[in-house]
Design a protein around this motif. Structure first.
Motif, PDB file in Angstrom:
ATOM      1  N   GLY A   1      -0.608  -4.661  -2.610  1.00 28.36           N
ATOM      2  CA  GLY A   1      -1.974  -5.160  -2.622  1.00 28.36           C
ATOM      3  C   GLY A   1      -2.097  -6.537  -3.236  1.00 28.36           C
ATOM      4  N   ALA A   2      -1.280  -6.820  -4.254  1.00 28.22           N
ATOM      5  CA  ALA A   2      -1.316  -8.151  -4.860  1.00 28.22           C
ATOM      6  C   ALA A   2      -0.929  -9.217  -3.846  1.00 28.22           C
ATOM      7  CB  ALA A   2      -0.379  -8.193  -6.063  1.00 28.22           C
ATOM      8  N   VAL A   3       0.092  -8.929  -3.035  1.00 34.07           N
ATOM      9  CA  VAL A   3       0.504  -9.879  -1.995  1.00 34.07           C
ATOM     10  C   VAL A   3      -0.632 -10.083  -0.997  1.00 34.07           C
ATOM     11  CG1 VAL A   3       2.120 -10.304  -0.111  1.00 34.07           C
ATOM     12  CG2 VAL A   3       2.947  -9.295  -2.248  1.00 34.07           C
ATOM     13  N   LEU A   4      -1.279  -9.000  -0.591  1.00 35.44           N
ATOM     14  CA  LEU A   4      -2.353  -9.094   0.401  1.00 35.44           C
ATOM     15  C   LEU A   4      -3.521  -9.929  -0.125  1.00 35.44           C
ATOM     16  CD1 LEU A   4      -2.450  -5.384   1.665  1.00 35.44           C
ATOM     17  CD2 LEU A   4      -1.201  -7.308   2.658  1.00 35.44           C
ATOM     18  N   VAL A   5      -3.943  -9.656  -1.361  1.00 37.63           N
ATOM     19  CA  VAL A   5      -5.101 -10.360  -1.915  1.00 37.63           C
ATOM     20  C   VAL A   5      -4.800 -11.846  -2.057  1.00 37.63           C
ATOM     21  CG1 VAL A   5      -6.531 -10.617  -3.969  1.00 37.63           C
ATOM     22  CG2 VAL A   5      -6.045  -8.338  -3.071  1.00 37.63           C
TER      23      VAL A   5
END
Length: 412
Positions: A373-377
């Protein structure tokens, strides 16, 4: 179809045994190998054989027949060896014998259609279909395997790509996305048993089955990589996968369709690729350092609009939390934002990346919960901030700073 992931998994798991079988067979069946000194057989020949078998395992894991391009690469590699004085027929025979020995160890091939197909592929009399697959080896220089390859050679990692250059974050993302999609198929019609994991958490047979599958698929696709997983332990390597097989287990076991499969890749400690798959809505959220954020969905999707107050996804306070002040935070947050409790951190972050919410925040999380999720955000233009040892705030707008300040006060 020949091959398949279970075979690739077995090959990787029993790699030392198969390598020894192949080397012994080469000594017995290929002219010239019997005259090699033992230290060379146990050194260079062993390593080259292992590299070749890992490439073969990766082809098996892909579920595709070896392509004509791949066979051409093997022949060109053999030609390079021939330029060093090794007869080309000896080298080609060595490659073919190595693959044949592995297949003979797994099947009774004599007289079978599978044996005829494999023989035809190796002899070049049967045209292979499927995407072209070549091997980019990130290993210390070896004249037999790396001559002519312009790739980094400082780490022992092999990876199957659709090109002959260095492995990219996009390559890692492609492997993660395909592995997630394949793993999600295991959930269809699966009988799920549940047991307690600690005082407040649960683990299901689905969690364990999906994580086992993902570990095999990811480490087969990227030999030498390691997995940090929620259920089955953690190891570190230059390429490390962060795997949450079912994020939102408590929703999943009750039949509430708010859970996902989450996989991220880190290289040398830095997150470079992330993928979150919602199996209920058949939505795939992906991004990498060299690949823009994307949502692929086969269901109904609505373009996110605007709302009078920011939408925040948070599960604070969680039961058993060691922190005080969380109820006060929730009360104050309800006064300034619309709050949703999802109980799937990875899915919440994916929704923030997609613009469906303005922010997400939680405490009591682990690396596998937040890595993808950190990569996506970040890829979608948002912020991701770690809070203390096990918290985060992510999103866009003023609400992110508001949440960050309040949570940092709580954990301190």
């Amino acid at each position: 179809m020949i091959g398949g992931r279970p075979l690739a998994t077995r090959l990787v798991a029993e790699m030392p045994s198969f390598v020894r079988r192949v080397v012994a067979s080469l000594v017995e069946r290929v002219p010239g190998y019997a005259q090699l000194p033992a230290e060379e057989l146990d050194g260079d020949i062993y390593r080259v054989t292992e590299h070749t078998l890992r490439a073969f395992a990766a082809v098996l894991a892909s579920g595709e027949l070896p392509s004509a391009e791949e066979l051409r690469f093997l022949r060109e590699s053999a030609a390079r060896r021939a330029g060093e004085g090794v007869p080309i027929d000896v080298v080609l025979t060595a490659y073919h014998v190595g693959i044949q020995v592995v297949w003979e160890a797994m099947f009774d091939l004599e007289g079978s259609a599978r044996a005829a197909l494999l023989t035809g592929l190796l002899a070049g009399t049967v045209a292979a279909s499927g995407p072209h697959v070549v091997l980019a080896l990130h290993v210390p220089p070896h004249p037999d395997e790396l001559r002519g390859w312009d790739v980094p050679r400082s780490h022992p990692v092999a990876f199957v790509t659709d090109h002959n250059g260095p492995v990219t974050p996009g390559d890692l993302l492609a492997l993660a996305a395909q592995s997630c999609a394949d793993a999600a198929k295991l959930l269809q019609d699966m009988h799920v048993d549940v047991s307690a994991k600690g005082r407040f958490d649960q683990v299901s047979t689905a969690d364990l089955a999906v994580e086992r599958y993902l570990r095999a698929a990811l480490t087969t696709g990227a030999p030498g990589s390691a997995v940090v997983g929620e259920e089955l332990g953690s190891e570190q390597a230059r390429i490390t996968w962060f795997v949450d097989p079912i994020d939102g287990t408590r929703n999943f076991v009750r039949g509430i369709p708010l859970s996902c499969v989450s996989v991220a890749a880190a290289v040398d400690g830095s997150l470079v690729a992330g993928c979150v798959l919602d199996p209920f809505r058949d939505e795939l959220f992906t991004a990498a350092a060299d690949v823009p954020f994307e949502v692929r969905s086969t269901g109904l999707t609505i373009k996110p609009g605007v709302s009078p107050r920011p939408v925040v996804l948070t599960d604070i306070p969680l039961p058993g939390s060691p922190y005080s002040g969380e109820m006060d935070l929730l009360g104050d947050l309800l006064a300034v934002a619309d709050v949703r409790r999802v109980y799937s951190t990875a899915l919440s972050l994916a929704w923030v990346a997609a613009g469906r919410a303005d922010a997400a925040a939680n405490l009591g999380v682990f690396p596998w919960d937040v890595a993808a999720g950190a990569v996506l955000v970040r890829s979608s233009g948002g912020e991701f901030h770690e809070i203390g040892a096990n918290g985060f705030v992510a999103g866009r707008g003023e609400i992110v700073d508001w949440l960050r300040e309040r949570l940092e006060g709580i954990v301190s």
